[in-house]
Design an enzyme around this catalytic site. Structure first.
Site: not given
Length: 406
Positions: A259, A284, A397
């Site tokens: 951000e 792995h 938003k």
């Protein structure tokens, strides 16, 4: 202490000194408040402990927050699992997930719970929605809310105004402290004090990092930021953390870097993409890509040196299974896996650095989190972007509000 070893060639002091001067200027200006929380948050400790004093009926702290209002607390809760001075449980709701909401409800009772509603702006849709759901679930009247809720927000925000109207206790985030840099503000201090963590040691560790950088002029952060931000091929930084205790910290690191450093600069798109792994498990899986895939990644290894509480692997011999020649404990095995992986990547000519914590306690956790905040600010300065805004998030938003109001 925290030791940061850089496995790449350092730049000359002349090359990075101008950035050091600009960071100093930013601190002195007072415009960016997180730098000073190491001192200004000390008073919050007593305020928090005074509020929770004699409230022994509270067994559960339920934190409701998004992004910077929850990630840092989750990180410290994970790292300091063995350092609590009381038995209160911490629940963190940081998503509008029905599964998570219902799971918390199954674990708590109202009379034993205190809910922390955290929103810097005071009007975060997800947080306010969960706040409403708790009110409805427990069939609370407006007059009862002050018994069960605490607000953490900016002074004079809509949430603060609502708190004043309802008589709810409010703790304040400084206006010049951004959400993802707010872990040492009321966002972190209040819930951590309520749950019995050593917040004073946390702030002392962060202050030690401040002093190492600004007073003692240690240059690892500057060198690392410059090398990783100006790398010709690599635009991703992998944090390879060797302990499950770092799971929450890895999430915080991703939010902080992504951000802060993913920005537009005119028509140019800039960013240092964060990837977080846990060792030895992710050796792995993801390690194969790092070793043999494109060399577009830098790698930071994070490990804890102290292994006193780790169980010793018994010297049991089998007919067909491999056995170690020396008795080592489980944590020593983990660190050996870290070292082996790190040296394998160095042999592949990847840019690598190592962060070693003497032990995992509040002091070292505070140092580590402040280290990464300074690293992020320094990277942004070198990239020529603003670390403290999030215009891309704000667009989403606004669209969400339009969808909900349509």
């Amino acid at each position: 202490m925290l030791n940061n070893t850089l496995f790449f060639k350092k730049s000359t002091l002349y090359t990075i000194s101008s950035y050091a001067n600009r960071i100093n200027d930013e601190v002195k200006s007072g415009d960016i408040g997180y730098y000073h929380l190491i001192d200004t948050s000390l008073g919050l400790i007593n305020e928090s402990l005074s509020f929770i004093l004699n409230k022994d009926h509270i067994k559960n702290i339920v934190l409701v927050g998004m992004g910077g209002s929850s990630c840092g607390v989750k990180a410290l809760h994970g790292m300091l699992f063995n350092e609590k001075s009381n038995q209160r449980k911490l629940f963190i709701l940081d998503n509008t997930s029905t599964h998570s909401f219902n799971t918390v409800l199954q674990e708590i009772t109202l009379k034993e719970s205190l809910f922390l509603i955290i929103s810097k702006t005071g009007n975060t849709i997800e947080v306010i929605s969960l706040f409403k759901l708790f009110i409805d679930h427990f069939k609370l009247s407006m007059q009862e809310l002050k018994k069960y809720f605490v607000f953490i927000t900016d002074k004079d925000s809509k949430l603060h105004q609502e708190g004043q109207d309802l008589g709810i206790k409010c703790f304040f985030i400084p206006a010049n402290v951004g959400g993802r840099f707010s872990i040492l503000s009321a966002v972190g201090v209040v819930p951590l004090c309520f749950c019995g963590y050593n917040v004073k040691a946390l702030l002392e560790g962060a202050k030690a990092c401040f002093e190492d950088f600004f007073i003692h002029k240690k240059d690892e952060i500057l060198q690392k930021a410059y090398h990783y931000c100006t790398h010709k091929n690599a635009n991703m930084n992998i944090l390879f953390s060797y302990s499950d205790a770092f799971k929450g910290f890895n999430e915080w690191y991703i939010q902080l870097i992504a951000e802060s450093l993913g920005k537009k600069q005119g028509y140019k798109r800039i960013g240092l993409t964060p990837i977080a792994l846990i060792g030895a498990r992710d050796q792995h899986s993801f390690l194969q890509l790092i070793m043999d895939g494109p060399k577009n990644k830098t790698v930071t290894f994070l490990k804890i040196k102290d292994s006193q509480k780790a169980p010793i692997i018994p010297d049991i011999h089998f007919k067909f299974l491999d056995s170690f020649s020396n008795k080592i404990n489980l944590h020593e095995l983990l660190n050996a896996q870290c070292d082996a992986t790190m040296h394998a990547l160095i042999a592949e000519n990847l840019s690598v650095d190592l962060i070693e914590l003497e032990k995992l306690d509040a002091w070292h956790a505070g140092y580590l989190m402040y280290y990464y905040e300074l690293f992020t600010s320094t990277c942004a300065m070198m990239l020529g972007i603003n670390a403290y805004d999030q215009p891309g998030v704000e667009v989403g938003k606004l669209i969400l509000k339009n969808i909900l109001n349509s």
